[in-house]
Motif scaffolding. Structure first.
Motif, PDB file in Angstrom:
ATOM      1  N   SER A   1       0.813  -1.225   0.000  1.00 31.32           N
ATOM      2  CA  SER A   1       0.000   0.000   0.000  1.00 31.32           C
ATOM      3  C   SER A   1       0.841   1.268   0.000  1.00 31.32           C
ATOM      4  O   SER A   1       0.537   2.233   0.682  1.00 31.32           O
ATOM      5  CB  SER A   1      -0.949  -0.002   1.203  1.00 31.32           C
ATOM      6  N   GLY A   2       1.930   1.242  -0.758  1.00 34.90           N
ATOM      7  CA  GLY A   2       2.788   2.410  -0.854  1.00 34.90           C
ATOM      8  C   GLY A   2       3.728   2.595   0.325  1.00 34.90           C
ATOM      9  O   GLY A   2       4.515   3.529   0.352  1.00 34.90           O
ATOM     10  N   LEU A   3       3.650   1.711   1.307  1.00 35.15           N
ATOM     11  CA  LEU A   3       4.495   1.826   2.491  1.00 35.15           C
ATOM     12  C   LEU A   3       5.821   1.092   2.346  1.00 35.15           C
ATOM     13  O   LEU A   3       6.708   1.251   3.168  1.00 35.15           O
ATOM     14  CB  LEU A   3       3.754   1.287   3.719  1.00 35.15           C
ATOM     15  N   GLY A   4       5.934   0.261   1.324  1.00 37.41           N
ATOM     16  CA  GLY A   4       7.159  -0.513   1.152  1.00 37.41           C
ATOM     17  C   GLY A   4       7.330  -1.557   2.236  1.00 37.41           C
ATOM     18  O   GLY A   4       8.400  -1.710   2.800  1.00 37.41           O
ATOM     19  N   LEU A   5       6.248  -2.274   2.545  1.00 32.35           N
ATOM     20  CA  LEU A   5       6.308  -3.294   3.602  1.00 32.35           C
ATOM     21  C   LEU A   5       7.151  -4.495   3.203  1.00 32.35           C
ATOM     22  O   LEU A   5       7.611  -5.246   4.054  1.00 32.35           O
ATOM     23  CB  LEU A   5       4.894  -3.750   3.972  1.00 32.35           C
ATOM     24  N   GLY A   6       7.333  -4.667   1.898  1.00 34.37           N
ATOM     25  CA  GLY A   6       8.124  -5.787   1.431  1.00 34.37           C
ATOM     26  C   GLY A   6       8.561  -5.589  -0.001  1.00 34.37           C
ATOM     27  O   GLY A   6       8.198  -4.613  -0.660  1.00 34.37           O
ATOM     28  N   TYR A   7       9.365  -6.552  -0.460  1.00 36.33           N
ATOM     29  CA  TYR A   7       9.936  -6.486  -1.799  1.00 36.33           C
ATOM     30  C   TYR A   7       9.790  -7.843  -2.452  1.00 36.33           C
ATOM     31  O   TYR A   7       9.966  -8.874  -1.804  1.00 36.33           O
ATOM     32  CB  TYR A   7      11.412  -6.093  -1.729  1.00 36.33           C
ATOM     33  N   PHE A   8       9.477  -7.832  -3.734  1.00 39.71           N
ATOM     34  CA  PHE A   8       9.286  -9.057  -4.491  1.00 39.71           C
ATOM     35  C   PHE A   8      10.458  -9.244  -5.433  1.00 39.71           C
ATOM     36  O   PHE A   8      10.898  -8.297  -6.094  1.00 39.71           O
ATOM     37  CB  PHE A   8       7.983  -8.959  -5.289  1.00 39.71           C
ATOM     38  N   GLU A   9      10.961 -10.477  -5.496  1.00 40.36           N
ATOM     39  CA  GLU A   9      12.051 -10.815  -6.404  1.00 40.36           C
ATOM     40  C   GLU A   9      11.817 -12.209  -6.963  1.00 40.36           C
ATOM     41  O   GLU A   9      11.105 -13.006  -6.362  1.00 40.36           O
ATOM     42  CB  GLU A   9      13.394 -10.824  -5.675  1.00 40.36           C
ATOM     43  N   VAL A  10      12.441 -12.479  -8.089  1.00 42.73           N
ATOM     44  CA  VAL A  10      12.408 -13.810  -8.680  1.00 42.73           C
ATOM     45  C   VAL A  10      13.835 -14.207  -9.027  1.00 42.73           C
ATOM     46  O   VAL A  10      14.581 -13.413  -9.611  1.00 42.73           O
ATOM     47  CB  VAL A  10      11.539 -13.844  -9.961  1.00 42.73           C
ATOM     48  N   GLU A  11      14.192 -15.412  -8.658  1.00 42.52           N
ATOM     49  CA  GLU A  11      15.460 -16.004  -9.084  1.00 42.52           C
ATOM     50  C   GLU A  11      15.127 -17.346  -9.697  1.00 42.52           C
ATOM     51  O   GLU A  11      14.560 -18.212  -9.009  1.00 42.52           O
ATOM     52  CB  GLU A  11      16.411 -16.173  -7.905  1.00 42.52           C
ATOM     53  N   GLY A  12      15.415 -17.484 -10.979  1.00 40.60           N
ATOM     54  CA  GLY A  12      15.082 -18.729 -11.661  1.00 40.60           C
ATOM     55  C   GLY A  12      13.578 -18.928 -11.686  1.00 40.60           C
ATOM     56  O   GLY A  12      12.844 -18.118 -12.230  1.00 40.60           O
ATOM     57  N   THR A  13      13.124 -19.985 -11.054  1.00 39.24           N
ATOM     58  CA  THR A  13      11.685 -20.281 -11.012  1.00 39.24           C
ATOM     59  C   THR A  13      11.148 -20.190  -9.587  1.00 39.24           C
ATOM     60  O   THR A  13      10.148 -20.821  -9.247  1.00 39.24           O
ATOM     61  CB  THR A  13      11.397 -21.675 -11.598  1.00 39.24           C
ATOM     62  N   THR A  14      11.802 -19.369  -8.762  1.00 34.92           N
ATOM     63  CA  THR A  14      11.392 -19.194  -7.371  1.00 34.92           C
ATOM     64  C   THR A  14      11.059 -17.729  -7.108  1.00 34.92           C
ATOM     65  O   THR A  14      11.816 -16.838  -7.486  1.00 34.92           O
ATOM     66  CB  THR A  14      12.501 -19.659  -6.408  1.00 34.92           C
ATOM     67  N   ALA A  15       9.908 -17.508  -6.471  1.00 34.47           N
ATOM     68  CA  ALA A  15       9.479 -16.162  -6.089  1.00 34.47           C
ATOM     69  C   ALA A  15       9.817 -15.935  -4.616  1.00 34.47           C
ATOM     70  O   ALA A  15       9.640 -16.830  -3.788  1.00 34.47           O
ATOM     71  CB  ALA A  15       7.978 -16.004  -6.309  1.00 34.47           C
ATOM     72  N   TYR A  16      10.288 -14.734  -4.312  1.00 28.33           N
ATOM     73  CA  TYR A  16      10.653 -14.360  -2.945  1.00 28.33           C
ATOM     74  C   TYR A  16       9.911 -13.098  -2.545  1.00 28.33           C
ATOM     75  O   TYR A  16       9.887 -12.126  -3.286  1.00 28.33           O
ATOM     76  CB  TYR A  16      12.163 -14.092  -2.841  1.00 28.33           C
ATOM     77  N   PHE A  17       9.333 -13.125  -1.374  1.00 29.27           N
ATOM     78  CA  PHE A  17       8.690 -11.960  -0.778  1.00 29.27           C
ATOM     79  C   PHE A  17       9.501 -11.635   0.474  1.00 29.27           C
ATOM     80  O   PHE A  17       9.464 -12.369   1.456  1.00 29.27           O
ATOM     81  CB  PHE A  17       7.243 -12.269  -0.403  1.00 29.27           C
ATOM     82  N   GLU A  18      10.247 -10.553   0.394  1.00 27.68           N
ATOM     83  CA  GLU A  18      11.150 -10.166   1.476  1.00 27.68           C
ATOM     84  C   GLU A  18      10.516  -9.039   2.281  1.00 27.68           C
ATOM     85  O   GLU A  18      10.167  -8.002   1.716  1.00 27.68           O
ATOM     86  CB  GLU A  18      12.489  -9.693   0.912  1.00 27.68           C
ATOM     87  N   PRO A  19      10.367  -9.203   3.591  1.00 28.47           N
ATOM     88  CA  PRO A  19       9.785  -8.138   4.402  1.00 28.47           C
ATOM     89  C   PRO A  19      10.790  -7.037   4.699  1.00 28.47           C
ATOM     90  O   PRO A  19      11.997  -7.279   4.755  1.00 28.47           O
ATOM     91  CB  PRO A  19       9.415  -8.862   5.693  1.00 28.47           C
ATOM     92  N   ASP A  20      10.300  -5.831   4.860  1.00 26.06           N
ATOM     93  CA  ASP A  20      11.108  -4.754   5.398  1.00 26.06           C
ATOM     94  C   ASP A  20      10.955  -4.865   6.909  1.00 26.06           C
ATOM     95  O   ASP A  20       9.920  -4.513   7.463  1.00 26.06           O
ATOM     96  CB  ASP A  20      10.625  -3.397   4.899  1.00 26.06           C
ATOM     97  N   LYS A  21      11.959  -5.385   7.557  1.00 28.39           N
ATOM     98  CA  LYS A  21      11.883  -5.701   8.990  1.00 28.39           C
ATOM     99  C   LYS A  21      11.646  -4.481   9.873  1.00 28.39           C
ATOM    100  O   LYS A  21      11.231  -4.607  11.012  1.00 28.39           O
ATOM    101  CB  LYS A  21      13.152  -6.442   9.445  1.00 28.39           C
ATOM    102  N   GLU A  22      11.909  -3.287   9.333  1.00 24.98           N
ATOM    103  CA  GLU A  22      11.639  -2.076  10.117  1.00 24.98           C
ATOM    104  C   GLU A  22      10.152  -1.716  10.107  1.00 24.98           C
ATOM    105  O   GLU A  22       9.693  -0.967  10.964  1.00 24.98           O
ATOM    106  CB  GLU A  22      12.461  -0.904   9.584  1.00 24.98           C
TER     107      GLU A  22
END
Length: 121
Positions: A73-94
């Motif tokens: 929601s515009g807050l940048g709570l997490g980041y999405f990435e893909v490596e190969g055929t795997t999706a990653y949802f990384e949280p912003d721990k702050e």
């Protein structure tokens, strides 16, 4: 779907999704942002991820490699990435205590397609 629940709020003319478990909060944040994209951007996102899955493109090809796909929601709570055929949802721990998600890209694409279909129903 075991991870999230799609809810039609007819009285508010809205649709939402809810994580069935805290482990899937980041996925819900991503889907809620996806909901607010114009239809063509939803289609384009899915098409691009399918190209990555098939190996026709890399994740860097479909995004600016210097910029993460931020969601929440515009807050940048997490980041999405893909490596190969795997999706990653990384949280912003702050900003959130939601756990990291790792899932097959194909599973994620299928969730996006189901969510898109639900939104358009």
């Amino acid at each position: 779907m075991n991870k999230i629940e799609f809810i039609d709020l007819e009285e508010y003319n809205d649709k939402v999704c809810r994580a069935k478990d805290k482990a899937f909060l980041l996925l819900t944040y991503f889907l809620n942002d996806f909901q607010h994209n114009f239809s063509y951007l939803q289609d384009e996102t899915i098409e691009n991820l399918e190209l990555v899955l098939s190996g026709e493109k890399t994740f860097d090809d479909i995004q600016d490699p210097e910029v993460y796909w931020s969601f929440g929601s515009g807050l940048g709570l997490g980041y999405f990435e893909v490596e190969g055929t795997t999706a990653y949802f990384e949280p912003d721990k702050e900003l959130t205590d939601a756990p990291r998600i790792v899932m097959p890209l194909e599973e994620f694409i299928n969730i996006l397609k189901k969510w898109r279909a639900f939104l358009r129903s």
